[in-house]
Design a protein around this motif. Sequence first.
Motif, mmCIF file in Angstrom:
data_model
loop_
_atom_site.group_PDB
_atom_site.id
_atom_site.type_symbol
_atom_site.label_atom_id
_atom_site.label_comp_id
_atom_site.label_asym_id
_atom_site.label_seq_id
_atom_site.Cartn_x
_atom_site.Cartn_y
_atom_site.Cartn_z
ATOM 1 N N ALA A 96 2.544 6.175 10.911
ATOM 2 C CA ALA A 96 1.585 6.599 11.939
ATOM 3 C C ALA A 96 1.658 8.100 12.187
ATOM 4 O O ALA A 96 0.696 8.690 12.676
ATOM 5 N N ARG A 97 2.777 8.715 11.839
ATOM 6 C CA ARG A 97 2.936 10.158 12.032
ATOM 7 C C ARG A 97 2.601 10.952 10.757
ATOM 8 O O ARG A 97 2.887 12.138 10.676
ATOM 9 N N ARG A 98 2.019 10.276 9.784
ATOM 10 C CA ARG A 98 1.640 10.924 8.520
ATOM 11 C C ARG A 98 0.125 10.936 8.408
ATOM 12 O O ARG A 98 -0.560 10.125 9.025
ATOM 13 N N PRO A 99 -0.406 11.810 7.586
ATOM 14 C CA PRO A 99 -1.860 11.798 7.369
ATOM 15 C C PRO A 99 -2.298 10.460 6.743
ATOM 16 O O PRO A 99 -1.722 10.013 5.750
ATOM 17 N N ALA A 100 -3.295 9.844 7.333
ATOM 18 C CA ALA A 100 -3.757 8.534 6.869
ATOM 19 C C ALA A 100 -4.234 8.574 5.422
ATOM 20 O O ALA A 100 -4.093 7.581 4.701
ATOM 21 N N ASP A 101 -4.780 9.700 4.988
ATOM 22 C CA ASP A 101 -5.272 9.769 3.602
ATOM 23 C C ASP A 101 -4.135 9.692 2.583
ATOM 24 O O ASP A 101 -4.373 9.437 1.408
ATOM 25 N N GLU A 102 -2.895 9.899 3.025
ATOM 26 C CA GLU A 102 -1.761 9.771 2.112
ATOM 27 C C GLU A 102 -1.368 8.309 1.868
ATOM 28 O O GLU A 102 -0.860 7.973 0.807
ATOM 29 N N TYR A 103 -1.543 7.452 2.862
ATOM 30 C CA TYR A 103 -1.077 6.071 2.708
ATOM 31 C C TYR A 103 -2.178 5.017 2.713
ATOM 32 O O TYR A 103 -1.984 3.924 2.211
ATOM 33 N N ARG A 104 -3.345 5.333 3.232
ATOM 34 C CA ARG A 104 -4.440 4.336 3.308
ATOM 35 C C ARG A 104 -4.749 3.722 1.935
ATOM 36 O O ARG A 104 -4.809 2.500 1.803
ATOM 37 N N PRO A 105 -4.908 4.520 0.865
ATOM 38 C CA PRO A 105 -5.205 3.927 -0.453
ATOM 39 C C PRO A 105 -4.097 2.989 -0.933
ATOM 40 O O PRO A 105 -4.373 2.001 -1.606
ATOM 41 N N LEU A 106 -2.860 3.275 -0.564
ATOM 42 C CA LEU A 106 -1.751 2.412 -0.983
ATOM 43 C C LEU A 106 -1.790 1.069 -0.272
ATOM 44 O O LEU A 106 -1.390 0.052 -0.837
ATOM 45 N N LEU A 107 -2.269 1.064 0.966
ATOM 46 C CA LEU A 107 -2.328 -0.178 1.732
ATOM 47 C C LEU A 107 -3.549 -1.009 1.398
ATOM 48 O O LEU A 107 -3.543 -2.226 1.570
ATOM 49 N N LEU A 108 -4.597 -0.355 0.907
ATOM 50 C CA LEU A 108 -5.812 -1.080 0.551
ATOM 51 C C LEU A 108 -5.700 -1.603 -0.845
ATOM 52 O O LEU A 108 -6.174 -2.567 -1.273
#
Length: 108
Positions: A96-108
């Motif tokens: 939650a403290r990281r830029p969403a664009d860094e992890y969103r693709p990994l979670l999708l």
Amino acid sequence: GLRRMLTDSTPPGDPRPDPAKLARALRGSDAHSPWLKPEAVPALMQLLMAENEGVREVLADLLEGIRDRRATAALANRAVFDLNPRVREAAVKALARRPADEYRPLLL
């Protein structure tokens, strides 16, 4: 290296490393610990993600302190796949403290 730190943090008669002792050893006495660098992420993941819950919480905490996409990917992995809800929660809070664009693709 890391395997020796795991062994050194294991109390006599107990096969599990002591999470607090391991965390102190990995963090070292300053912010220049080699285990708080992006290059350490693969080794940390390989050796710590198979340990007990306390050590995996230490892993999530260490990864939170490493500002790099490799650490973000490792946190996303722990947020989805760790068996312990406390470890998953720690990873989610760190993400939650990281830029969403860094992890969103990994979670999708």
